[in-house]
Design an enzyme around this catalytic site. Structure first.
Site, PDB file in Angstrom:
ATOM      1  N   ILE A  22       0.831  -1.199   0.000  1.00  0.00           N
ATOM      2  CA  ILE A  22       0.000   0.000   0.000  1.00  0.00           C
ATOM      3  C   ILE A  22       0.867   1.251   0.000  1.00  0.00           C
ATOM      4  CG2 ILE A  22      -1.804   1.277   1.222  1.00  0.00           C
ATOM      5  CD1 ILE A  22      -2.529  -1.359   2.628  1.00  0.00           C
ATOM      6  N   SER A 145      -6.961  -0.246  10.666  1.00  0.00           N
ATOM      7  CA  SER A 145      -7.610  -1.432  10.099  1.00  0.00           C
ATOM      8  C   SER A 145      -8.954  -1.626  10.773  1.00  0.00           C
ATOM      9  CB  SER A 145      -6.741  -2.669  10.327  1.00  0.00           C
ATOM     10  OG  SER A 145      -7.446  -3.861  10.009  1.00  0.00           O
ATOM     11  N   TYR A 172      -2.200  -7.663  16.887  1.00  0.00           N
ATOM     12  CA  TYR A 172      -2.355  -6.794  15.721  1.00  0.00           C
ATOM     13  C   TYR A 172      -3.611  -5.930  15.885  1.00  0.00           C
ATOM     14  CZ  TYR A 172      -3.254  -5.467  10.831  1.00  0.00           C
ATOM     15  OH  TYR A 172      -3.504  -4.765   9.679  1.00  0.00           O
ATOM     16  N   LYS A 176      -3.886  -1.804  16.037  1.00  0.00           N
ATOM     17  CA  LYS A 176      -4.720  -1.012  15.131  1.00  0.00           C
ATOM     18  C   LYS A 176      -5.717  -0.147  15.909  1.00  0.00           C
ATOM     19  CE  LYS A 176      -2.382  -1.622  12.180  1.00  0.00           C
ATOM     20  NZ  LYS A 176      -1.824  -0.718  11.166  1.00  0.00           N
ATOM     21  N   SER A 207      -0.777  -7.472   0.669  1.00  0.00           N
ATOM     22  CA  SER A 207       0.493  -6.755   0.743  1.00  0.00           C
ATOM     23  C   SER A 207       1.527  -7.563   1.517  1.00  0.00           C
ATOM     24  CB  SER A 207       0.289  -5.395   1.427  1.00  0.00           C
ATOM     25  OG  SER A 207       0.058  -5.585   2.816  1.00  0.00           O
TER      26      SER A 207
END
Length: 282
Positions: A22, A145, A172, A176, A207
């Site tokens: 990205i 996210s 994770y 975020k 990605s």
């Protein structure tokens, strides 16, 4: 450079993780429209190669590399110092780099996802705030996210220990959530300085963030993902669109405002900021 590609002429951007995924698509999009763009990433070889490729593809030679390892706060400080020494304005900082599905700790002893995705970006942004203010109107765009909806809060003890889960995905989600909280609190603190902030969900993008997810799982989770170019659209929107110039601290998905998690409260944002400030100045 043609008039059609001079839309962002005179504007300076920094994109973390701008060498791949990205981030690279974001850099290319900005360069194509005439912006001056700094690609801040860990690998000098990959960073310089990405710069050369983007210059060749866009015809914009105002693209440059800056070394940055978000897992090392000393490296973050050096990156900020190197940019500040250039004496250039900074109109938009795009906190794009991240890790997902990985386990470990940063050089400074923080849980890996928290340390890279949140704390490294917190340190970079706060080190550059005066330059952003001097370049106002300025923006800080943070790639979060919709995974942040899965986090029930922030355990400030756990973020100082190695990743506890097997998959790294709960951590994770927390990192975020921290991105969303940071963007909201930065809006509150920096609004009077002409700095607006945006957190966003880029979509589920195929990605390099997933590069260390084990091979049997990786192709399966990437099967229905969108391309990095599609994933960069909301980053570019938040970084450049006049339609959000008066907004700040909001969360975006598919270039539209979306209500963040109910856990993303002003009180938690303030506490996260206070902890983060203490940790990056220790």
């Amino acid at each position: 450079m043609s008039a059609a590609s001079a839309e962002l002429a005179g504007r300076t951007f920094m994109v973390t993780g701008g060498n791949t995924g990205i981030g690279r698509a974001t850099v290319a999009g900005l360069a194509r429209r005439g912006g001056r763009v700094y690609v801040a990433c860990r690998s000098q070889e990959k960073g310089r190669r990405a710069v050369a490729d983007i210059v060749a593809a866009t015809g914009n030679e105002a693209v440059a590399f800056l070394p940055l390892d978000l897992a090392d706060l000393a490296s973050v400080r050096r990156c900020a110092g190197e940019f500040l020494a250039l004496g250039e304005p900074l109109h938009v900082l795009i906190n794009n780099a991240g890790v997902g599905g990985q386990r470990g700790v940063t050089r400074d002893g923080f849980e890996l996802a928290f340390g890279v995705n949140h704390l490294g970006h917190f340190a970079l942004t706060t080190a550059l705030l005066d330059r952003l203010a001097a370049s106002a109107p300025a923006r800080v765009v943070t790639v979060a996210s919709d995974s942040h909806y899965q986090a029930s809060g922030v355990d400030f003890g756990a973020v100082r220990r190695p990743t506890a889960s097997i998959t790294g995905m709960p951590e994770y989600a927390v990192s975020k959530l921290c991105n969303v909280l940071f963007s909201a609190e930065l809006a509150r603190r920096a609004g009077g300085q002409g700095i607006t902030t945006y957190a966003l969900h880029p979509g589920v993008v195929a990605s390099d963030i997933w590069r260390r997810v084990p091979w049997p799982i990786r192709p399966l989770i990437k099967r229905r993902m969108i391309s990095p170019e599609e994933g960069a659209r909301t980053s570019l929107y938040c970084a450049t669109s006049g339609s959000v110039a008066a907004a700040s601290g909001r969360f975006y998905d598919n270039s539209r405002e979306r209500e963040p998690s109910q856990v993303a409260t002003p009180d938690l944002a303030r506490v996260l900021w206070e902890h983060s400030q203490t940790w990056v100045t220790a």
